[in-house]
Scaffold this motif. Structure first.
Motif, PDB file in Angstrom:
ATOM      1  N   GLU A 158      56.033  38.256  12.136  1.00  0.00           N
ATOM      2  CA  GLU A 158      56.115  37.947  10.705  1.00  0.00           C
ATOM      3  C   GLU A 158      56.429  36.467  10.542  1.00  0.00           C
ATOM      4  O   GLU A 158      57.420  35.974  11.091  1.00  0.00           O
ATOM      5  N   ASP A 159      55.582  35.743   9.807  1.00  0.00           N
ATOM      6  CA  ASP A 159      55.812  34.310   9.646  1.00  0.00           C
ATOM      7  C   ASP A 159      56.781  34.031   8.499  1.00  0.00           C
ATOM      8  O   ASP A 159      57.290  34.949   7.844  1.00  0.00           O
ATOM      9  N   ARG A 161      56.389  32.959   5.587  1.00  0.00           N
ATOM     10  CA  ARG A 161      55.920  33.333   4.248  1.00  0.00           C
ATOM     11  C   ARG A 161      55.839  34.849   4.066  1.00  0.00           C
ATOM     12  O   ARG A 161      55.445  35.316   3.000  1.00  0.00           O
ATOM     13  N   GLY A 162      56.207  35.587   5.120  1.00  0.00           N
ATOM     14  CA  GLY A 162      56.179  37.032   5.016  1.00  0.00           C
ATOM     15  C   GLY A 162      54.869  37.667   5.411  1.00  0.00           C
ATOM     16  O   GLY A 162      54.697  38.880   5.269  1.00  0.00           O
ATOM     17  N   ASN A 163      53.910  36.861   5.916  1.00  0.00           N
ATOM     18  CA  ASN A 163      52.672  37.423   6.433  1.00  0.00           C
ATOM     19  C   ASN A 163      52.938  38.054   7.801  1.00  0.00           C
ATOM     20  O   ASN A 163      53.616  37.462   8.644  1.00  0.00           O
ATOM     21  N   VAL A 164      52.404  39.230   8.023  1.00  0.00           N
ATOM     22  CA  VAL A 164      52.538  39.908   9.308  1.00  0.00           C
ATOM     23  C   VAL A 164      51.230  39.779  10.066  1.00  0.00           C
ATOM     24  O   VAL A 164      50.168  40.187   9.573  1.00  0.00           O
ATOM     25  N   TRP A 165      51.298  39.204  11.269  1.00  0.00           N
ATOM     26  CA  TRP A 165      50.121  38.975  12.103  1.00  0.00           C
ATOM     27  C   TRP A 165      50.126  39.960  13.264  1.00  0.00           C
ATOM     28  O   TRP A 165      51.136  40.119  13.950  1.00  0.00           O
ATOM     29  N   ILE A 166      48.994  40.628  13.466  1.00  0.00           N
ATOM     30  CA  ILE A 166      48.866  41.637  14.516  1.00  0.00           C
ATOM     31  C   ILE A 166      47.662  41.268  15.377  1.00  0.00           C
ATOM     32  O   ILE A 166      46.535  41.206  14.873  1.00  0.00           O
ATOM     33  N   THR A 167      47.908  41.017  16.653  1.00  0.00           N
ATOM     34  CA  THR A 167      46.796  40.698  17.555  1.00  0.00           C
ATOM     35  C   THR A 167      46.299  41.968  18.232  1.00  0.00           C
ATOM     36  O   THR A 167      47.029  42.942  18.404  1.00  0.00           O
ATOM     37  N   SER A 168      45.025  41.927  18.615  1.00  0.00           N
ATOM     38  CA  SER A 168      44.380  43.071  19.251  1.00  0.00           C
ATOM     39  C   SER A 168      43.569  42.594  20.453  1.00  0.00           C
ATOM     40  O   SER A 168      42.995  41.506  20.433  1.00  0.00           O
ATOM     41  N   VAL A 173      42.369  39.477  15.124  1.00  0.00           N
ATOM     42  CA  VAL A 173      43.694  39.361  14.512  1.00  0.00           C
ATOM     43  C   VAL A 173      43.660  39.918  13.095  1.00  0.00           C
ATOM     44  O   VAL A 173      42.732  39.641  12.326  1.00  0.00           O
ATOM     45  N   TYR A 174      44.691  40.695  12.746  1.00  0.00           N
ATOM     46  CA  TYR A 174      44.879  41.178  11.385  1.00  0.00           C
ATOM     47  C   TYR A 174      46.043  40.431  10.753  1.00  0.00           C
ATOM     48  O   TYR A 174      47.030  40.117  11.420  1.00  0.00           O
ATOM     49  N   CYS A 175      45.935  40.179   9.462  1.00  0.00           N
ATOM     50  CA  CYS A 175      47.023  39.576   8.697  1.00  0.00           C
ATOM     51  C   CYS A 175      47.348  40.491   7.527  1.00  0.00           C
ATOM     52  O   CYS A 175      46.471  40.819   6.716  1.00  0.00           O
ATOM     53  N   VAL A 176      48.619  40.900   7.470  1.00  0.00           N
ATOM     54  CA  VAL A 176      49.092  41.743   6.367  1.00  0.00           C
ATOM     55  C   VAL A 176      49.954  40.864   5.474  1.00  0.00           C
ATOM     56  O   VAL A 176      51.103  40.552   5.805  1.00  0.00           O
ATOM     57  N   PRO A 177      49.438  40.418   4.310  1.00  0.00           N
ATOM     58  CA  PRO A 177      50.237  39.570   3.423  1.00  0.00           C
ATOM     59  C   PRO A 177      51.284  40.390   2.672  1.00  0.00           C
ATOM     60  O   PRO A 177      51.181  41.619   2.606  1.00  0.00           O
ATOM     61  N   GLY A 180      48.676  42.098  -1.781  1.00  0.00           N
ATOM     62  CA  GLY A 180      47.239  41.898  -1.700  1.00  0.00           C
ATOM     63  C   GLY A 180      46.611  42.603  -0.511  1.00  0.00           C
ATOM     64  O   GLY A 180      47.247  43.384   0.194  1.00  0.00           O
ATOM     65  N   ASP A 181      45.333  42.306  -0.309  1.00  0.00           N
ATOM     66  CA  ASP A 181      44.540  43.011   0.683  1.00  0.00           C
ATOM     67  C   ASP A 181      44.783  42.479   2.098  1.00  0.00           C
ATOM     68  O   ASP A 181      45.074  41.289   2.305  1.00  0.00           O
ATOM     69  N   LEU A 182      44.616  43.356   3.054  1.00  0.00           N
ATOM     70  CA  LEU A 182      44.719  42.992   4.458  1.00  0.00           C
ATOM     71  C   LEU A 182      43.544  42.092   4.841  1.00  0.00           C
ATOM     72  O   LEU A 182      42.411  42.283   4.380  1.00  0.00           O
ATOM     73  N   LEU A 183      43.806  41.094   5.686  1.00  0.00           N
ATOM     74  CA  LEU A 183      42.779  40.177   6.163  1.00  0.00           C
ATOM     75  C   LEU A 183      42.488  40.468   7.629  1.00  0.00           C
ATOM     76  O   LEU A 183      43.385  40.813   8.396  1.00  0.00           O
ATOM     77  N   HIS A 184      41.213  40.308   8.021  1.00  0.00           N
ATOM     78  CA  HIS A 184      40.808  40.581   9.401  1.00  0.00           C
ATOM     79  C   HIS A 184      39.963  39.410   9.916  1.00  0.00           C
ATOM     80  O   HIS A 184      38.934  39.082   9.348  1.00  0.00           O
TER      81      HIS A 184
END
Length: 202
Positions: A158-159, A161-168, A173-177, A180-184
């Motif tokens: 979690e950075d 700014r509260g964004n959660v980054w998940i690597t695969s 990489v996924y970003c959960v803000p 709002g919507d999840l980013l991929h």
């Protein structure tokens, strides 16, 4: 305190003002399986293996702790809380060391087929379990939001700014803000490759 711990294929090493030094011969086999590390305020080192093991290094001795109930042969993610309590996160068990045994904590839903855990804000731990994102804080686990199924999740962060980054290992990489919507992000959509291992905010 003040040491830098390193897991290598030849065992544990520690770095202090004098440089690198091997820790103990008994650590060689144990350190080959390290997936995560955590230390207590008193200087006891714990680490989780890739196949469900939990180890402890104290007084120059490596001890294999009794396995938590239900632990699965997969990565174990260790965390030490402010009181010095040891917590472990695995796809078969989420809970803490309690005396000579273990105490599980309630999770928002049954544990999924995959699980990773990593650092969140304000001393929390973020957990990807199957297709859900959870947050552990002060001994409680709560649901943050549903996720798509992520193949071979590797790390989570979690950075500021509260964004959660998940690597695969397969899906970038996924970003959960926070809202709002999840980013991929993946190959052809911002990344050069779909295998993403580590994530760090400087």
């Amino acid at each position: 305190g003040g040491r830098l711990w390193l897991s290598t294929l030849d065992g544990l090493m520690a770095r202090n003002a004098a440089g690198w030094e091997p820790v103990h011969a008994d650590s060689i086999v144990a350190a080959k399986t390290a997936r995560s590390m955590a230390t207590t305020p008193a200087g006891t080192l714990h680490w989780g293996g890739v196949s469900g093991e939990v180890f402890q290094f104290s007084s120059n001795q490596v001890v294999v702790l009794p396995p938590p109930p239900g632990i699965q042969p997969s990565g174990v993610f260790c965390h030490v809380d402010p009181a010095g309590g040891l917590w472990v996160f695995n796809r078969g068990f989420v809970g803490r060391r309690a005396g000579a045994g273990w105490a599980a904590v309630k999770t928002p839903s049954p544990l999924g087929p995959t699980l990773i855990a990593g650092a969140g804000q304000n001393g929390s731990r973020l957990i990807v379990s199957g297709a859900e994102l959870w947050r552990w804080k002060a001994g409680q686990v709560e649901l943050v939001r549903p996720l798509p199924t992520i193949e071979e999740p590797r790390e989570i962060l979690e950075d500021r700014r509260g964004n959660v980054w998940i690597t695969s290992m397969r899906q970038g990489v996924y970003c959960v803000p926070p809202t709002g919507d999840l980013l991929h992000f993946q190959q052809g959509r911002g990344l050069s490759h779909n295998t993403a291992r580590c994530v760090l905010e400087d």
